[in-house]
Motif scaffolding. Structure first.
Motif, PDB file in Angstrom:
ATOM      1  N   SER A  97      46.650  35.085  40.518  1.00 56.34           N
ATOM      2  CA  SER A  97      46.223  36.352  39.754  1.00 56.34           C
ATOM      3  C   SER A  97      47.292  37.169  39.579  1.00 56.34           C
ATOM      4  CB  SER A  97      45.177  36.886  40.711  1.00 56.34           C
ATOM      5  OG  SER A  97      43.955  36.080  40.995  1.00 56.34           O
ATOM      6  N   ILE A  98      47.679  37.505  38.295  1.00 50.54           N
ATOM      7  CA  ILE A  98      48.697  38.108  38.097  1.00 50.54           C
ATOM      8  C   ILE A  98      48.584  39.349  37.192  1.00 50.54           C
ATOM      9  CG2 ILE A  98      51.133  38.304  36.914  1.00 50.54           C
ATOM     10  CD1 ILE A  98      51.334  35.107  37.567  1.00 50.54           C
TER      11      ILE A  98
ATOM     12  N   GLY B 281      45.640  44.552  34.384  1.00 53.06           N
ATOM     13  CA  GLY B 281      44.674  44.435  35.533  1.00 53.06           C
ATOM     14  C   GLY B 281      44.158  42.880  35.244  1.00 53.06           C
ATOM     15  N   ALA B 282      43.723  42.397  36.544  1.00 52.07           N
ATOM     16  CA  ALA B 282      43.357  41.108  36.744  1.00 52.07           C
ATOM     17  C   ALA B 282      42.128  40.937  37.816  1.00 52.07           C
ATOM     18  CB  ALA B 282      44.321  40.102  37.130  1.00 52.07           C
ATOM     19  N   ASN B 283      41.147  40.203  37.568  1.00 46.67           N
ATOM     20  CA  ASN B 283      40.149  40.094  38.775  1.00 46.67           C
ATOM     21  C   ASN B 283      39.797  38.637  38.787  1.00 46.67           C
ATOM     22  OD1 ASN B 283      37.518  39.710  37.162  1.00 46.67           O
ATOM     23  ND2 ASN B 283      38.298  41.416  36.106  1.00 46.67           N
TER      24      ASN B 283
ATOM     25  N   GLY C   3      50.175  47.643  38.123  1.00 48.31           N
ATOM     26  CA  GLY C   3      48.789  47.154  37.606  1.00 48.31           C
ATOM     27  C   GLY C   3      47.960  46.849  38.837  1.00 48.31           C
ATOM     28  N   GLY C   4      46.802  46.302  38.588  1.00 54.76           N
ATOM     29  CA  GLY C   4      45.738  45.894  39.811  1.00 54.76           C
ATOM     30  C   GLY C   4      45.185  44.606  39.728  1.00 54.76           C
TER      31      GLY C   4
ATOM     32  N   GLY D 202      51.955  48.854  42.386  1.00 57.41           N
ATOM     33  CA  GLY D 202      50.564  48.577  41.992  1.00 57.41           C
ATOM     34  C   GLY D 202      49.517  48.483  43.175  1.00 57.41           C
ATOM     35  N   GLY D 203      48.406  47.906  42.891  1.00 61.17           N
ATOM     36  CA  GLY D 203      47.402  47.774  43.832  1.00 61.17           C
ATOM     37  C   GLY D 203      46.648  46.465  43.994  1.00 61.17           C
ATOM     38  N   ILE D 204      46.367  45.738  44.930  1.00 61.32           N
ATOM     39  CA  ILE D 204      45.744  44.476  45.031  1.00 61.32           C
ATOM     40  C   ILE D 204      44.186  44.859  46.214  1.00 61.32           C
ATOM     41  CG2 ILE D 204      45.640  42.111  46.030  1.00 61.32           C
ATOM     42  CD1 ILE D 204      48.662  41.891  45.377  1.00 61.32           C
TER      43      ILE D 204
END
Length: 201
Positions: free
Chosen positions: A82-83, A88-90, A108-109, A133-135
């Motif tokens: 997941s990049i 953003g990616a979910n 990004g997130g 960024g955040g995960i």
């Protein structure tokens, strides 16, 4: 019924015992073991021990007790990554977590939710790397989770929702979450799932 490795090993042990008692020869042992280890079903395990005294064939080849199996385990693995790069990616809903998944966020997130996921294997590893960024990773409270990451001018942490009180059942999936956060954050949230999984014993 299909034979398991435990079933074959149990019958093999009976044959080894028969050899030690002098009931069969070494040559017979080798020949019978070839049959045992080639057996695909329980019925095929019966002939090698059928002529041995004191052996209940039906009991000897009864299926070995199975360990509890979580019905969430199994399926074709989903994406291994997941990049999110300046985006953003979910990954959420019904998806199959592969044995190894990488989450990468740069400016990004990434959001990953495992509450409705299946697991290709019992043990999975998610490597989370957040750079500026955040995960966010949401895991149900009824799986085993091991969070072990490093935060460098950032945070790599685990948080329990107040309602997360479930105890993982025997055979539950195990997820290891590792990686690092640099000027960013990786947060693992343990939350209760909406529906309880089915456990087969």
């Amino acid at each position: 019924m299909r034979a398991s490795d435990a079933d074959r090993e149990r019958v093999a042990q009976i044959l080894h015992n028969a050899l030690s008692e002098g009931r069969i020869t070494v040559a017979e042992l080798e020949e019978r073991l070839d049959t045992v280890y080639a057996a695909k079903t329980l019925v095929e395990l019966e002939p090698p021990i059928a002529d041995l005294p004191g052996v209940s064939v039906g009991k000897a080849v009864a299926p070995a007790p199975s360990h509890a199996v979580d019905t969430r385990i199994g399926g074709v693995p989903g994406s291994q990554a997941s990049i999110a790069v300046m985006s953003g990616a979910n990954r959420k809903g019904n998806w199959v977590v592969p044995p190894s998944h990488t989450a990468f966020a740069f400016w990004g997130g990434v959001e990953i939710d495992l509450r409705n996921a299946r697991f290709a294997e019992r043990h999975s590893t998610i490597t989370a790397v957040a750079i500026m960024g955040g995960i966010d990773i949401v895991v149900p409270d009824d799986i085993v989770v091991d969070v072990n990451g490093v935060g460098l001018m950032g945070a790599f942490e685990s948080q329990d929702h107040p309602a997360a009180t479930a105890t993982p059942p025997p055979g539950a999936p195990t997820v290891k979450i590792t990686g690092f956060a640099f000027w960013g954050g990786v947060t693992v949230h343990r939350k209760p799932r909406k529906q309880q999984p089915t456990i087969e014993g």
